[in-house]
Design a protein around this motif. Sequence first.
Motif, short mmCIF file in Angstrom:
data_model
loop_
_atom_site.label_atom_id
_atom_site.label_comp_id
_atom_site.label_asym_id
_atom_site.label_seq_id
_atom_site.Cartn_x
_atom_site.Cartn_y
_atom_site.Cartn_z
N LEU A 130 0.95 -1.17 0.06
CA LEU A 130 -0.19 0.01 -0.08
C LEU A 130 0.91 1.21 0.00
CD1 LEU A 130 -3.04 0.43 1.92
CD2 LEU A 130 -1.33 2.27 2.01
N VAL A 131 0.96 2.08 -0.96
CA VAL A 131 1.48 3.39 -1.06
C VAL A 131 0.58 4.43 -0.83
CG1 VAL A 131 2.97 4.68 -2.50
CG2 VAL A 131 3.05 2.33 -2.64
N ALA A 132 1.04 5.49 0.27
CA ALA A 132 0.12 6.49 0.23
C ALA A 132 1.13 7.66 0.32
CB ALA A 132 -0.80 6.65 1.58
N THR A 133 0.60 8.86 -0.09
CA THR A 133 1.26 10.16 -0.13
C THR A 133 0.61 10.93 0.74
OG1 THR A 133 0.15 10.91 -2.24
CG2 THR A 133 2.55 9.96 -2.27
N LEU A 134 1.24 11.63 1.80
CA LEU A 134 0.33 12.60 2.70
C LEU A 134 1.11 13.79 2.71
CD1 LEU A 134 0.53 9.91 5.55
CD2 LEU A 134 -1.18 10.35 3.97
#
Length: 179
Positions: A130-134
């Motif tokens: 899972l890749v998330a940019t915040l």
Amino acid sequence: MPRIIYRHQPATRFIVSAIGDPGERQFFIQVKSADGINSVTLEKSQVIALTQRFEDLIRELRRGKLVSPADLSAVADVDDLPMELPIDEDFQVGIISITWENDLVVVNIQAISQDDDLILDDLDSGPDLLVATLKINQVKGFCERAKTIVSAGRPACPFCGLPIDPLGHLCPRANGYRR
């Protein structure tokens, strides 16, 4: 089975939550973006470690002046809403990595596996990812919520530090007497 990579770039929601009674809670990270929603399970200790690493990252960004003062002083985006239903576990968290790229925090969450290899992004084989940019204010909000969720568990024994059940516990520092 081929690797599944869930991408949330940018993530509109990145929260931690727990379901169940203290001592029997199951912890989740739920991530949402225009591409969908994912929920992964993890241990309480992983929530604590992720929160500490996020706080360390913010401290280092401030110290290194890698973020604008406006971004650093932005109010935390605390999301106090419950997780969205249905809560379907996509995988159990194994390895988490955090990087700073293009003024965003990139979080890679890899499923637990027998090998626990390093995170290998964009490969056809390996554990799910899972890749998330915040944004910084999302990270700050995650930390605030995580501290609240973790502290809502069982209190620690003042003598031994072990969690105290509602009926007490057998304290090793009290020679096995119930506290």
